[in-house]
Design a protein around this motif. Structure first.
Motif, PDB file in Angstrom:
ATOM      1  N   LYS A 274      -8.916   6.709  -2.741  1.00 59.91           N
ATOM      2  CA  LYS A 274      -7.917   5.398  -2.861  1.00 59.91           C
ATOM      3  C   LYS A 274      -8.190   4.426  -1.847  1.00 59.91           C
ATOM      4  CE  LYS A 274      -4.073   8.610  -4.423  1.00 59.91           C
ATOM      5  NZ  LYS A 274      -2.779   9.045  -4.113  1.00 59.91           N
ATOM      6  N   LEU A 275      -8.357   4.750  -0.445  1.00 64.06           N
ATOM      7  CA  LEU A 275      -8.698   3.690   0.417  1.00 64.06           C
ATOM      8  C   LEU A 275      -9.935   2.998  -0.117  1.00 64.06           C
ATOM      9  CD1 LEU A 275      -7.770   5.526   3.470  1.00 64.06           C
ATOM     10  CD2 LEU A 275      -6.462   3.564   2.222  1.00 64.06           C
ATOM     11  N   PHE A 276     -11.150   3.597  -0.781  1.00 63.08           N
ATOM     12  CA  PHE A 276     -12.060   3.011  -1.304  1.00 63.08           C
ATOM     13  C   PHE A 276     -12.051   2.116  -2.365  1.00 63.08           C
ATOM     14  CE2 PHE A 276     -14.957   5.972   1.440  1.00 63.08           C
ATOM     15  CZ  PHE A 276     -15.445   5.091   2.184  1.00 63.08           C
ATOM     16  N   PHE A 277     -11.160   2.439  -3.174  1.00 61.45           N
ATOM     17  CA  PHE A 277     -10.558   1.603  -4.388  1.00 61.45           C
ATOM     18  C   PHE A 277     -10.261   0.087  -3.768  1.00 61.45           C
ATOM     19  CE2 PHE A 277     -10.076   5.448  -6.894  1.00 61.45           C
ATOM     20  CZ  PHE A 277     -11.322   5.259  -7.784  1.00 61.45           C
ATOM     21  N   GLU A 278      -9.177   0.511  -2.534  1.00 59.89           N
ATOM     22  CA  GLU A 278      -8.623  -0.833  -2.162  1.00 59.89           C
ATOM     23  C   GLU A 278      -9.667  -1.732  -1.327  1.00 59.89           C
ATOM     24  OE1 GLU A 278      -5.585   0.732   0.480  1.00 59.89           O
ATOM     25  OE2 GLU A 278      -4.269   0.961  -0.965  1.00 59.89           O
ATOM     26  N   ARG A 279     -10.583  -1.014  -0.607  1.00 54.37           N
ATOM     27  CA  ARG A 279     -11.668  -1.754   0.139  1.00 54.37           C
ATOM     28  C   ARG A 279     -12.281  -2.590  -1.052  1.00 54.37           C
ATOM     29  NH1 ARG A 279     -15.175   1.659   4.278  1.00 54.37           N
ATOM     30  NH2 ARG A 279     -13.660   2.300   5.870  1.00 54.37           N
ATOM     31  N   ASN A 280     -12.534  -2.085  -2.362  1.00 57.56           N
ATOM     32  CA  ASN A 280     -13.373  -2.824  -3.294  1.00 57.56           C
ATOM     33  C   ASN A 280     -12.593  -3.881  -4.152  1.00 57.56           C
ATOM     34  OD1 ASN A 280     -16.549  -1.871  -2.969  1.00 57.56           O
ATOM     35  ND2 ASN A 280     -15.126   0.004  -2.579  1.00 57.56           N
ATOM     36  N   ASN A 281     -11.295  -4.062  -3.725  1.00 54.40           N
ATOM     37  CA  ASN A 281     -10.483  -5.044  -4.704  1.00 54.40           C
ATOM     38  C   ASN A 281     -10.168  -4.313  -5.855  1.00 54.40           C
ATOM     39  OD1 ASN A 281     -10.342  -6.985  -2.498  1.00 54.40           O
ATOM     40  ND2 ASN A 281     -12.414  -7.610  -3.055  1.00 54.40           N
ATOM     41  N   LEU A 282     -10.076  -2.767  -5.959  1.00 55.43           N
ATOM     42  CA  LEU A 282      -9.720  -2.332  -7.156  1.00 55.43           C
ATOM     43  C   LEU A 282      -8.533  -1.629  -6.932  1.00 55.43           C
ATOM     44  CD1 LEU A 282     -13.026  -0.410  -7.635  1.00 55.43           C
ATOM     45  CD2 LEU A 282     -12.167  -2.257  -8.796  1.00 55.43           C
ATOM     46  N   ASP A 283      -7.229  -1.761  -7.869  1.00 61.90           N
ATOM     47  CA  ASP A 283      -6.029  -1.060  -7.730  1.00 61.90           C
ATOM     48  C   ASP A 283      -5.929   0.145  -8.010  1.00 61.90           C
ATOM     49  OD1 ASP A 283      -3.426  -0.613  -8.119  1.00 61.90           O
ATOM     50  OD2 ASP A 283      -2.931  -1.815  -9.517  1.00 61.90           O
ATOM     51  N   PRO A 284      -5.658   1.169  -6.953  1.00 65.86           N
ATOM     52  CA  PRO A 284      -5.723   2.608  -6.863  1.00 65.86           C
ATOM     53  C   PRO A 284      -4.809   3.252  -8.277  1.00 65.86           C
ATOM     54  CG  PRO A 284      -5.417   1.865  -4.685  1.00 65.86           C
ATOM     55  CD  PRO A 284      -5.164   0.565  -5.330  1.00 65.86           C
ATOM     56  N   ASN A 285      -3.760   2.293  -8.634  1.00 65.59           N
ATOM     57  CA  ASN A 285      -2.982   2.604  -9.572  1.00 65.59           C
ATOM     58  C   ASN A 285      -3.839   2.735 -11.063  1.00 65.59           C
ATOM     59  OD1 ASN A 285      -0.676   3.068  -8.174  1.00 65.59           O
ATOM     60  ND2 ASN A 285      -0.307   0.860  -8.003  1.00 65.59           N
ATOM     61  N   ASN A 286      -4.867   2.052 -11.125  1.00 66.40           N
ATOM     62  CA  ASN A 286      -5.363   2.253 -12.234  1.00 66.40           C
ATOM     63  C   ASN A 286      -6.327   3.426 -12.539  1.00 66.40           C
ATOM     64  OD1 ASN A 286      -4.824  -0.479 -13.156  1.00 66.40           O
ATOM     65  ND2 ASN A 286      -6.414  -1.454 -12.321  1.00 66.40           N
ATOM     66  N   PHE A 287      -6.226   4.227 -11.471  1.00 64.04           N
ATOM     67  CA  PHE A 287      -7.211   5.601 -11.582  1.00 64.04           C
ATOM     68  C   PHE A 287      -6.171   6.846 -11.303  1.00 64.04           C
ATOM     69  CE2 PHE A 287      -9.469   2.148 -10.092  1.00 64.04           C
ATOM     70  CZ  PHE A 287     -10.449   2.079 -10.496  1.00 64.04           C
ATOM     71  N   GLU A 288      -6.759   7.903 -11.877  1.00 60.61           N
ATOM     72  CA  GLU A 288      -5.849   9.090 -11.853  1.00 60.61           C
ATOM     73  C   GLU A 288      -6.541  10.414 -11.316  1.00 60.61           C
ATOM     74  OE1 GLU A 288      -3.757   9.915 -15.097  1.00 60.61           O
ATOM     75  OE2 GLU A 288      -5.486   9.564 -16.234  1.00 60.61           O
ATOM     76  N   SER A 289      -6.248  11.305 -10.825  1.00 62.31           N
ATOM     77  CA  SER A 289      -6.872  12.665 -10.510  1.00 62.31           C
ATOM     78  C   SER A 289      -6.384  13.607 -11.755  1.00 62.31           C
ATOM     79  CB  SER A 289      -6.293  13.362  -9.200  1.00 62.31           C
ATOM     80  OG  SER A 289      -6.311  12.573  -8.090  1.00 62.31           O
ATOM     81  N   ILE A 290      -7.511  13.809 -12.295  1.00 60.71           N
ATOM     82  CA  ILE A 290      -7.287  15.045 -13.601  1.00 60.71           C
ATOM     83  C   ILE A 290      -7.562  16.270 -13.467  1.00 60.71           C
ATOM     84  CG2 ILE A 290      -7.650  12.703 -14.959  1.00 60.71           C
ATOM     85  CD1 ILE A 290     -10.481  15.165 -15.238  1.00 60.71           C
ATOM     86  N   TYR A 291      -8.298  16.521 -12.412  1.00 59.36           N
ATOM     87  CA  TYR A 291      -8.540  17.979 -12.083  1.00 59.36           C
ATOM     88  C   TYR A 291      -8.636  18.356 -10.574  1.00 59.36           C
ATOM     89  CZ  TYR A 291     -11.084  22.282 -12.898  1.00 59.36           C
ATOM     90  OH  TYR A 291     -11.338  23.965 -12.808  1.00 59.36           O
ATOM     91  N   THR A 292      -8.114  19.423  -9.876  1.00 64.52           N
ATOM     92  CA  THR A 292      -8.181  19.654  -8.657  1.00 64.52           C
ATOM     93  C   THR A 292      -9.351  20.667  -8.439  1.00 64.52           C
ATOM     94  OG1 THR A 292      -5.987  19.202  -8.351  1.00 64.52           O
ATOM     95  CG2 THR A 292      -7.070  20.717  -6.740  1.00 64.52           C
TER      96      THR A 292
END
Length: 243
Positions: free
Chosen positions: A192-210
Motif C-alpha cells: 500500500k505504501l509503495f502504491f502511494e509512493r508512485n502516485n497510485l491510489d491503493p484503493n484501486n488494488f485489492e488482496s485476493i489471496y493470503t
C-alpha cells in the motif's frame, strides 16, 4: 579462610560476567547490519534517513545492551543482494524478514518485530477471483527474488508458475498498475505504501489471496555466534517489557 574463599569466588564470577558481557557487546558493535527499503518497518525517508518500526526497536535494543547504534551504520540495499550476503557471510544481520518453517534452519533469529501478512494483490478493475489454488497458475505473478512472497508462491505452485521478478518494489507496483503482471506477491501493508509512493491510489488494488500470516524478525547468518543473537533477544525482551 572459608569466608575468604567465598569472597574470591564471588569477585571471580563478577569479573567473568562483566568480561563476557563486554565481549558480546563488542561483537554486536561489529555486526554487519543490512536492511531494505520496506515501509513501514524499515525505509528511507525523503532526507535519506533510515526509519521505521524495526529500526526504532533495534536502536532501543542496542541501547539496552549498552551500545549506541546510529541508523546510518545500517546498509540499505536491494533484498536479493542482502539475502545472498546473509546466506554466505558471517556476523551479519538482515531485517525485516518473515520467519517461516522453510527459512527456520537457514538463519538465526531475534524478535519478533511485528505481525505481517503476505498476499497476492490484483488491480480491482481486473476483477480477478480465485476459487481454487490451482487457478493461480493462469496468471503472471510478480515479486522480488528471494522475498517471502515469491518463496511462498514457489512452495504453493512449484516452478511451473509464470513469475516475473524485479529487485525493486517500485517497479512491481507500476507493473501491476500497467497490467504487465496480473498479481503481485508482497507484504500487504508495505505494498500500500509503495502504491502511494508512485502516485497510485491503493484503493484501486485489492488482496485476493493470503499466502501467509506470520511475524517479522531480525535474521542472522548461521556463522554468527548464538550468544550474540541471545544478547540481542534479551535486549529486545527488555524493551518490550517496558512498553
Amino acid at each position: 579462610m572459608h569466608n575468604k574463599n567465598v569472597f574470591i569466588v564471588f569477585w571471580f564470577c563478577m569479573f567473568s560476567l562483566f568480561f563476557t558481557q563486554k565481549i558480546i557487546a563488542v561483537s554486536l558493535e561489529k555486526l554487519v547490519v543490512l536492511a531494505e527499503d520496506y515501509p513501514p518497518y524499515n525505509y528511507l525517508s525523503e532526507d535519506g534517513e533510515l526509519k521505521g518500526i524495526a529500526v526504532d526497536l533495534l536502536v532501543a535494543a542496542y541501547k539496552k545492551a549498552g551500545i549506541k547504534l546510529n541508523p546510518s551504520y545500517i546498509k540499505v540495499q536491494p533484498w536479493p543482494r542482502s539475502y545472498r550476503q546473509l546466506e554466505k557471510d558471517e556476523n551479519t544481520m538482515l531485517f525485516s524478514m518473515t520467519r517461516t518453517p522453510a527459512r527456520e534452519s537457514l538463519f538465526r533469529w531475534a524478535g519478533p518485530i511485528s505481525k505481517t501478512k503476505v498476499v497476492l494483490i490484483a488491480k480491482k478493475s481486473r476483477k480477478i477471483r480465485v476459487g481454487f489454488t490451482c487457478e493461480l497458475t493462469n496468471y503472471f505473478i510478480g515479486g522480488i527474488l528471494d522475498d517471502i512472497g515469491i518463496q511462498l508462491v514457489r512452495e504453493l505452485l512449484g516452478y511451473n508458475t509464470n513469475i516475473l521478478t524485479s529487485p525493486y518494489a517500485n517497479s512491481l507496483a507500476k507493473m501491476l498498475d500497467r497490467e504487465r503482471i496480473d498479481l503481485w506477491a508482497y507484504e500487504e501493508n508495505t505494498a500500500k505504501l509503495f502504491f502511494e509512493r508512485n502516485n497510485l491510489d491503493p484503493n484501486n488494488f485489492e488482496s485476493i489471496y493470503t499466502l501467509s500470516e506470520s511475524e517479522l524478525f531480525y535474521a542472522f547468518s548461521l556463522k554468527t555466534d548464538q550468544k550474540i543473537v541471545d544478547r540481542l533477544q534479551k535486549a529486545i525482551d527488555e524493551v518490550r517489557g517496558n512498553e
